[in-house]
Design an enzyme around this catalytic site. Structure first.
Site, PDB file in Angstrom:
ATOM      1  N   ALA A 269       0.865  -1.173   0.000  1.00 16.46           N
ATOM      2  CA  ALA A 269       0.000   0.000   0.000  1.00 16.46           C
ATOM      3  C   ALA A 269       0.904   1.227   0.000  1.00 16.46           C
ATOM      4  O   ALA A 269       2.060   1.161   0.421  1.00 16.46           O
ATOM      5  CB  ALA A 269      -0.881  -0.017   1.237  1.00 16.46           C
TER       6      ALA A 269
ATOM      7  N   GLY B  10       0.640  -4.950   1.010  1.00 11.65           N
ATOM      8  CA  GLY B  10      -0.542  -4.986   0.153  1.00 11.65           C
ATOM      9  C   GLY B  10      -0.307  -5.701  -1.170  1.00 11.65           C
ATOM     10  O   GLY B  10      -1.249  -6.228  -1.767  1.00 11.65           O
TER      11      GLY B  10
ATOM     12  N   GLU C 266       4.356  -5.105   7.573  1.00  9.36           N
ATOM     13  CA  GLU C 266       3.597  -4.021   8.210  1.00  9.36           C
ATOM     14  C   GLU C 266       3.985  -3.766   9.662  1.00  9.36           C
ATOM     15  O   GLU C 266       3.907  -2.633  10.141  1.00  9.36           O
ATOM     16  CB  GLU C 266       2.087  -4.315   8.127  1.00  9.36           C
TER      17      GLU C 266
HETATM   18  N1  CO8 Z   1       4.571   3.171  -0.846  1.00 13.36           N
HETATM   19  C1  CO8 Z   1       4.961   4.307  -1.432  1.00 13.36           C
HETATM   20  N2  CO8 Z   1       6.095   4.449  -2.136  1.00 13.36           N
HETATM   21  C2  CO8 Z   1       6.873   3.350  -2.283  1.00 13.36           C
HETATM   22  C3  CO8 Z   1       6.536   2.116  -1.699  1.00 13.36           C
HETATM   23  C4  CO8 Z   1       5.321   2.049  -0.956  1.00 13.36           C
HETATM   24  N3  CO8 Z   1       4.881   0.907  -0.409  1.00 13.36           N
HETATM   25  N4  CO8 Z   1       7.494   1.230  -1.995  1.00 13.36           N
HETATM   26  C5  CO8 Z   1       8.409   1.889  -2.734  1.00 13.36           C
HETATM   27  N5  CO8 Z   1       8.035   3.170  -2.902  1.00 13.36           N
HETATM   28  C6  CO8 Z   1       8.732   4.228  -3.638  1.00 13.36           C
HETATM   29  C7  CO8 Z   1       9.946   4.729  -2.861  1.00 13.36           C
HETATM   30  O1  CO8 Z   1       9.555   5.696  -1.894  1.00 13.36           O
HETATM   31  C8  CO8 Z   1      10.782   5.318  -3.966  1.00 13.36           C
HETATM   32  O2  CO8 Z   1      10.248   6.579  -4.323  1.00 13.36           O
HETATM   33  P1  CO8 Z   1      11.266   7.830  -4.630  1.00 13.36           P
HETATM   34  O3  CO8 Z   1      12.045   7.371  -5.837  1.00 13.36           O
HETATM   35  O4  CO8 Z   1      10.329   8.941  -4.896  1.00 13.36           O
HETATM   36  O5  CO8 Z   1      12.119   7.967  -3.417  1.00 13.36           O
HETATM   37  C9  CO8 Z   1      10.504   4.377  -5.146  1.00 13.36           C
HETATM   38  O6  CO8 Z   1       9.289   3.700  -4.827  1.00 13.36           O
HETATM   39  C10 CO8 Z   1      11.580   3.326  -5.343  1.00 13.36           C
HETATM   40  O7  CO8 Z   1      11.757   2.643  -4.098  1.00 13.36           O
HETATM   41  P2  CO8 Z   1      13.170   2.504  -3.350  1.00 13.36           P
HETATM   42  O8  CO8 Z   1      14.058   3.651  -3.726  1.00 13.36           O
HETATM   43  O9  CO8 Z   1      12.901   2.290  -1.920  1.00 13.36           O
HETATM   44  O10 CO8 Z   1      13.712   1.179  -4.058  1.00 13.36           O
HETATM   45  P3  CO8 Z   1      14.735   0.142  -3.435  1.00 13.36           P
HETATM   46  O11 CO8 Z   1      15.127  -0.760  -4.549  1.00 13.36           O
HETATM   47  O12 CO8 Z   1      15.812   0.827  -2.678  1.00 13.36           O
HETATM   48  O13 CO8 Z   1      13.884  -0.707  -2.370  1.00 13.36           O
HETATM   49  C11 CO8 Z   1      11.944  -1.896  -1.599  1.00 13.36           C
HETATM   50  C12 CO8 Z   1      12.801  -1.516  -2.811  1.00 13.36           C
HETATM   51  C13 CO8 Z   1      12.700  -2.853  -0.707  1.00 13.36           C
HETATM   52  C14 CO8 Z   1      10.694  -2.593  -2.149  1.00 13.36           C
HETATM   53  C15 CO8 Z   1      11.546  -0.630  -0.819  1.00 13.36           C
HETATM   54  O14 CO8 Z   1      11.020   0.318  -1.711  1.00 13.36           O
HETATM   55  C16 CO8 Z   1      10.557  -0.851   0.258  1.00 13.36           C
HETATM   56  O15 CO8 Z   1      10.885  -1.382   1.318  1.00 13.36           O
HETATM   57  N6  CO8 Z   1       9.280  -0.437   0.052  1.00 13.36           N
HETATM   58  C17 CO8 Z   1       8.244  -0.481   1.027  1.00 13.36           C
HETATM   59  C18 CO8 Z   1       7.757  -1.895   1.243  1.00 13.36           C
HETATM   60  C19 CO8 Z   1       6.712  -1.942   2.308  1.00 13.36           C
HETATM   61  O16 CO8 Z   1       6.959  -1.700   3.484  1.00 13.36           O
HETATM   62  N7  CO8 Z   1       5.480  -2.311   1.895  1.00 13.36           N
HETATM   63  C20 CO8 Z   1       4.381  -2.450   2.791  1.00 13.36           C
HETATM   64  C21 CO8 Z   1       3.611  -1.193   2.872  1.00 13.36           C
HETATM   65  S1  CO8 Z   1       2.351  -1.271   4.114  1.00 13.36           S
HETATM   66  C22 CO8 Z   1       1.126  -2.142   3.418  1.00 13.36           C
HETATM   67  O17 CO8 Z   1       1.203  -2.592   2.315  1.00 13.36           O
HETATM   68  C23 CO8 Z   1      -0.095  -2.325   4.259  1.00 13.36           C
HETATM   69  C24 CO8 Z   1      -1.242  -2.836   3.432  1.00 13.36           C
HETATM   70  C25 CO8 Z   1      -2.517  -2.664   4.124  1.00 13.36           C
HETATM   71  C26 CO8 Z   1      -3.000  -1.270   4.131  1.00 13.36           C
HETATM   72  C27 CO8 Z   1      -4.296  -1.178   4.754  1.00 13.36           C
HETATM   73  C28 CO8 Z   1      -4.860   0.231   4.778  1.00 13.36           C
HETATM   74  C29 CO8 Z   1      -5.438   0.669   6.067  1.00 13.36           C
END
Ligand code: CO8
Length: 258
Positions: free
Chosen positions: A66, A111, A134
């Site tokens: 998400a 998500g 999460e």
């Molecule tokens: N949300 C928003 N932006 C994201 C997300 C995300 N989940 N994942 C990546 N991005 C963005 C980064 O911020 C970055 O943006 P920018 O270039 O503007 O800085 C771009 O995508 C590229 O990402 P990275 O630079 O971080 O790329 P890396 O190769 O260094 O890392 C990863 C890749 C490991 C996937 C890393 O991006 C990461 O850890 N992402 C987050 C993963 C995460 O924690 N996901 C779970 C989110 S919580 C969730 O899903 C809950 C679901 C239920 C919600 C219910 C609602 C109430």
């Protein structure tokens, strides 16, 4: 502006849905969730479509979760609205009468993992990574993951994945039953297509009934599940596909299903 969810027919009967927000690793915000809902709704009503493959745009991610940026300042009430939008979309995917295949081409986190869980079948690229991270963000899965994950991989492994948030490599995802198959990255779409073609040879009405029997039945006590099976089995005999399938077998020819 590029569409957030792309939809195309790869070949007759097989649709490809692509979450198209690669700059944010296809993170799901309310607009993406709404677009995905609409795409799946239309495909469920498209009579010619039998299989829907879902994947993420770009080389890196299926869906990285998400959208954290849009969640950061949410109030509990806003979070409730967001989880409701998410559930509506995931339920739309999970209740498709067509067969859904998640082509997990990279990160499927939070998500994103939950979207894959809402599909019938998951095929992973060898470079895929799946996780329920999460807890590290101070929240819990909110797109159905707390319920669908234990139904697929069991309580013990779900609790480990939820409490550690650790990323599973594709081979581990396979060994715990989180994905059905792992293939080399360049072979992912071909593997999904091969599976989709095998599904496409069978009766769509029978598949829809069989999916209903499995998904509803697994929630029921055994005796009620068996009763459901009896009802659905008998209702298959009111379809043209049953007549065609059995006649074709006896006439030693391939069936031509509707
Ligand atoms: N949300 C928003 N932006 C994201 C997300 C995300 N989940 N994942 C990546 N991005 C963005 C980064 O911020 C970055 O943006 P920018 O270039 O503007 O800085 C771009 O995508 C590229 O990402 P990275 O630079 O971080 O790329 P890396 O190769 O260094 O890392 C990863 C890749 C490991 C996937 C890393 O991006 C990461 O850890 N992402 C987050 C993963 C995460 O924690 N996901 C779970 C989110 S919580 C969730 O899903 C809950 C679901 C239920 C919600 C219910 C609602 C109430």
């Amino acid at each position: 502006m590029e569409k957030l969810v792309l939809c195309k027919e790869l070949e007759p009967g097989i649709a490809l849905v692509t979450i198209n927000r690669p700059q944010a690793l296809n993170a799901l915000d309310p607009d993406v969730l709404t677009a995905l809902y609409q795409a799946m709704d239309e495909l469920d009503q498209a009579v010619d479509i039998k299989v829907v493959i879902i994947t993420g745009a770009g080389e890196k991610a299926f869906v990285a979760g998400a959208d954290i940026a849009s969640m950061r300042t949410m109030t509990p009430e806003e979070a409730m609205t967001f989880t409701q939008i998410g559930h509506r979309t995931m339920d739309r995917v999970a209740s498709m009468s067509k067969v859904t295949i998640a082509a997990v081409n990279g990160f499927a986190l939070g998500g994103g993992c939950e979207l894959a869980l809402a599909c019938d079948i998951r095929i992973a690229s060898a470079k895929a990574r799946m996780a329920i991270p999460e807890s590290g963000l101070g929240v819990i899965p909110g797109f159905g993951g707390t319920q669908r994950l234990p139904r697929l991989v069991g309580l013990g492994m779900s609790l480990e994945l939820l409490t550690t948030g650790r990323q599973c490599r594709a081979d581990e995802c396979l060994s715990i039953g989180l994905v059905n198959r792992v293939v080399e990255p360049e072979a992912l779409m071909d593997a999904c297509l091969e599976l989709a073609r095998a599904v496409g040879k069978n009766s769509g009405s029978a598949i829809a009934l069989g999916k209903q029997a499995i998904y509803q039945g697994v929630e029921l006590p055994l005796a009620e599940g068996l009763q459901l099976e009896r009802q659905l089995f008998s209702s298959a005999f009111s379809t043209a596909d049953q007549k065609e399938g059995m006649t074709a077998f006896l006439e030693k020819r391939n069936a031509k299903f509707q």
